[in-house]
Design an enzyme around this catalytic site. Structure first.
Site, PDB file in Angstrom:
ATOM      1  CG  ASP A   8      -1.920   1.082   1.252  1.00 55.91           C
ATOM      2  OD1 ASP A   8      -2.111   1.712   0.194  1.00 55.91           O
ATOM      3  OD2 ASP A   8      -2.519   1.306   2.317  1.00 55.91           O
ATOM      4  CG  ASP A 104      -2.874   3.726  -2.945  1.00 51.19           C
ATOM      5  OD1 ASP A 104      -3.968   3.149  -3.007  1.00 51.19           O
ATOM      6  OD2 ASP A 104      -2.452   4.263  -1.910  1.00 51.19           O
ATOM      7  CD  GLU A 105      -5.328  -0.870  -0.676  1.00 47.54           C
ATOM      8  OE1 GLU A 105      -5.622  -1.887  -0.049  1.00 47.54           O
ATOM      9  OE2 GLU A 105      -6.115   0.075  -0.891  1.00 47.54           O
TER      10      GLU A 105
HETATM   11 MG   LIG Z   1      -2.481   3.948   0.212  1.00 51.62          MG
END
Ligand SMILES: [Mg+2]
Length: 379
Positions: A8, A104-105
């Site tokens: 993350d 973003d993960e």
């Molecule tokens: Mg994040």
């Protein structure tokens, strides 16, 4: 034993802006809208802004009140998307099985890849370093035997964190956490549990499976197992196609179920061949029926394991047809497969003889324009 990694990025959008504009570093940066914007919510904020109580999904107006000196920016989604792609290229270097959850993960199935690294911490740090080398941004990483625990682990020491939870640590590690840390426990479920004096995962373990299923239905079973850190979900890589299917419209409406089955078998053979050609397995089978009055229904069935053999697709599709056929004349019939994955656990459960026959049929059938070998049900 599975080795699942959850990565993350730390306050992704805000960190990108701080990277590109050094004057923003060390300052409360809030992405989501300008200070005077009446609408809009915070999409990301820097750790400096979090100290003021600002968090994502908060209305911009409220963030302005909490942090009047914050730097409010609308954000640049195209830029973030481009950086996200670069990060995904890094993931691909570490694992062939990557499930991107958002911009973003991601989950990386590192099972088997861990031997390429000195240790699990070395592996986690290698991924973090590779991301930093590529985009000069920090990420937090969690490594655990399953997705549920890996995701909580990446969140455990943010920012720039690395947390590894071994199988034997899971129970104790989860015990003091609030039940809301469990996927799928929203406000409503949490309220019911609170009424039972259940606030932590440890306390949730006092509920029997029967009790949880009684109150929360199917979801109750998940709660029971997740409270114990048990999660069998596979990392499901993204595939180009989200679904595959074939449908056919009859020149004249069809009432004969035998004819419908025959056509269904043909459609299944085409869909199955396409799945296998792309190295994909499917978990959900859907049939579509349009009746003479243009009413259209779709009915789906999900299987416990991903499959890609014509026999299994047909069995399921045929069962759906029988159950939902009704009596009205049919104008169109179709079959679709979704929840596509390249994970091949299915092969462990399939019959090798059937696989051999399927392969042979595919080879022969792709050599010519028209299929030359067919199963009896299509005739
Ligand atoms: Mg994040």
């Amino acid at each position: 034993m599975a080795v699942i990694m959850h990565v993350d990025m730390d306050s992704f959008f805000a960190s990108v802006e701080q990277r590109d504009h050094p004057e923003l570093r060390g300052k409360p940066v809030i992405i989501g809208g300008r200070k005077d914007s009446r609408r809009g919510v915070v999409s990301t904020c820097s750790y400096e802004a979090r100290k003021f109580g600002v968090h994502s999904a908060m209305p911009i107006g409220q963030a302005v009140r909490l942090c009047p000196d914050g730097i409010f920016l609308p954000g640049n989604h195209d830029k973030y998307e481009k950086i996200s792609k670069e990060i995904r290229q890094v993931f691909a270097k570490f694992s062939p099985v990557v499930e991107n959850l958002s911009i973003d993960e991601a989950f990386l199935d590192m099972t088997g890849c861990e031997h390429l690294h000195r240790s699990l911490p070395a592996m986690g740090n290698a991924v973090k370093q590779a991301i930093y080398d590529a985009v000069q941004l920090s990420a937090s990483v969690g490594i655990a035997p399953n997705k549920f625990v890996a995701k909580l682990a990446s969140d455990y020491r943010k920012p720039d964190g690395l947390t590894i939870i071994a199988l034997e640590q899971i129970k104790d590690w989860l015990a003091p956490m609030p039940v809301t840390n469990i996927w799928g426990i929203g406000e409503k479920t949490a309220e019911i549990l609170a009424a039972w004096q259940i606030h932590t995962i440890q306390e949730l373990r006092h509920c029997s499976k029967t009790q949880l299923i009684q109150y929360f239905g199917k979801h109750g079973r998940n709660l029971y197992w997740l409270a114990r850190g048990v999660d069998h979900r596979a990392v499901e890589p993204d595939t180009e196609a989200k679904s595959m299917g074939k449908e056919t419209t009859f020149r004249e409406n069809v009432t004969d179920t035998a004819v419908l089955r025959q056509v269904l078998a043909k459609l299944v053979a085409l869909v199955g061949a396409r799945l296998r050609k792309n190295g994909l397995w499917a978990r959900t089978i859907t049939i579509k029926l349009r009746y003479s009055d243009f009413t259209t229904i779709t009915r789906s069935s999900s299987l416990p394991q991903p499959i890609n053999s014509d026999d299994t697709i047909f069995e399921t599709a045929d069962r759906l047809l029988k159950k939902n056929r009704g009596t009205a004349p049919v104008r169109l019939i179709g079959v679709y497969v979704t929840q596509l994955t390249t994970v091949t656990q299915a092969t462990l459960f399939s019959d090798p003889r059937e696989d051999k026959l399927t392969k042979l049929m595919d080879q022969l059938n792709t050599r010519y324009d028209k299929p030359i070998l067919r199963k009896g049900r299509e005739l």
